[in-house]
Every structure is written in C-alpha cells, then in structure tokens.
Design a protein around this motif. Structure first.
Motif, short mmCIF file in Angstrom:
data_model
loop_
_atom_site.label_atom_id
_atom_site.label_comp_id
_atom_site.label_asym_id
_atom_site.label_seq_id
_atom_site.Cartn_x
_atom_site.Cartn_y
_atom_site.Cartn_z
N GLU A 36 61.39 65.94 2.60
CA GLU A 36 60.76 67.20 2.21
C GLU A 36 61.74 68.14 1.51
N LYS A 37 63.01 68.08 1.89
CA LYS A 37 64.01 68.99 1.34
C LYS A 37 64.94 68.33 0.32
N TYR A 38 65.05 66.99 0.35
CA TYR A 38 66.04 66.31 -0.48
C TYR A 38 65.43 65.10 -1.18
N TYR A 39 66.10 64.68 -2.24
CA TYR A 39 65.79 63.42 -2.90
C TYR A 39 66.85 62.43 -2.42
N CYS A 40 66.45 61.43 -1.70
CA CYS A 40 67.39 60.49 -1.07
C CYS A 40 67.46 59.19 -1.85
N ILE A 41 68.68 58.76 -2.10
CA ILE A 41 68.93 57.52 -2.83
C ILE A 41 69.72 56.59 -1.92
N MET A 42 69.18 55.38 -1.72
CA MET A 42 69.82 54.40 -0.83
C MET A 42 70.09 53.13 -1.61
N PRO A 43 71.35 52.92 -2.06
CA PRO A 43 71.68 51.74 -2.85
C PRO A 43 71.91 50.51 -1.99
N THR A 44 71.66 49.36 -2.59
CA THR A 44 71.97 48.08 -1.96
C THR A 44 72.59 47.18 -3.02
N SER A 45 73.74 46.61 -2.71
CA SER A 45 74.36 45.65 -3.62
C SER A 45 73.44 44.45 -3.75
N THR A 46 73.25 43.94 -4.96
CA THR A 46 72.31 42.85 -5.17
C THR A 46 72.67 41.59 -4.40
N VAL A 47 73.91 41.44 -4.02
CA VAL A 47 74.30 40.26 -3.27
C VAL A 47 73.59 40.21 -1.91
N TYR A 48 73.10 41.35 -1.42
CA TYR A 48 72.43 41.41 -0.12
C TYR A 48 70.90 41.50 -0.24
N CYS A 49 70.37 41.39 -1.44
CA CYS A 49 68.93 41.47 -1.65
C CYS A 49 68.34 40.07 -1.74
N SER A 50 67.19 39.87 -1.13
CA SER A 50 66.57 38.55 -1.21
C SER A 50 66.25 38.21 -2.67
N GLY A 51 66.50 36.99 -3.03
CA GLY A 51 66.24 36.55 -4.39
C GLY A 51 67.29 36.98 -5.40
N GLN A 52 68.32 37.66 -4.95
CA GLN A 52 69.38 38.13 -5.84
C GLN A 52 70.68 37.41 -5.49
N ARG A 53 71.62 37.46 -6.41
CA ARG A 53 72.93 36.91 -6.11
C ARG A 53 73.99 37.73 -6.83
N TYR A 54 75.16 37.71 -6.29
CA TYR A 54 76.27 38.43 -6.89
C TYR A 54 76.61 37.80 -8.23
N GLN A 55 76.72 38.64 -9.26
CA GLN A 55 77.07 38.13 -10.58
C GLN A 55 78.49 38.53 -10.96
N SER A 56 78.80 39.82 -10.79
CA SER A 56 80.14 40.29 -11.13
C SER A 56 80.32 41.73 -10.67
#
Length: 61
Positions: A36-56
């Motif tokens: 309600e008071k803030y815009y929240c941004i929560m990043p995740t490295s792609t290496v930890y996302c399903s279907g993703q892999r670390y590239q560089s």
C-alpha cells in the motif's frame, strides 16, 4: 534475472536482496503487507528459476 513486483510504481521503491539459493517469492508475504505504501521489487537470479539456467555474469547483471 527475473523480478517479482507488487505495489504502485509511483510510490517509493523497496528493493529486496536475497541470499544465494533464495528466490524473490520468499519475500512476497512481507512485500504484500508493504504494497500500500511502497513499490516492492524482489529479484531472483535466473539460475534459481525453474526452466532457467545460468548463462553468464553479464546476463545476470
């Protein structure tokens, strides 16, 4: 990098930082209470996302 967000973009921004192996979704319960008071941004490295892999380091930046 994948980003989960919640809140109004015109509000002040809070950027959540997570330890290695933790996804942005882990902070969603806290972010939803702050949305309600803030815009929240929560990043995740792609290496930890399903279907993703670390590239560089450059890709993650």
């Amino acid at each position: 990098m994948v980003f989960k967000t919640t809140g109004n973009k015109s509000n002040s921004v809070i950027l959540f930082f997570h330890a290695m192996g933790v996804t942005g979704e882990s902070s969603m319960s806290v972010a939803e209470k702050m949305a309600e008071k803030y815009y929240c941004i929560m990043p995740t490295s792609t290496v930890y996302c399903s279907g993703q892999r670390y590239q560089s380091k450059r890709d993650e930046i």
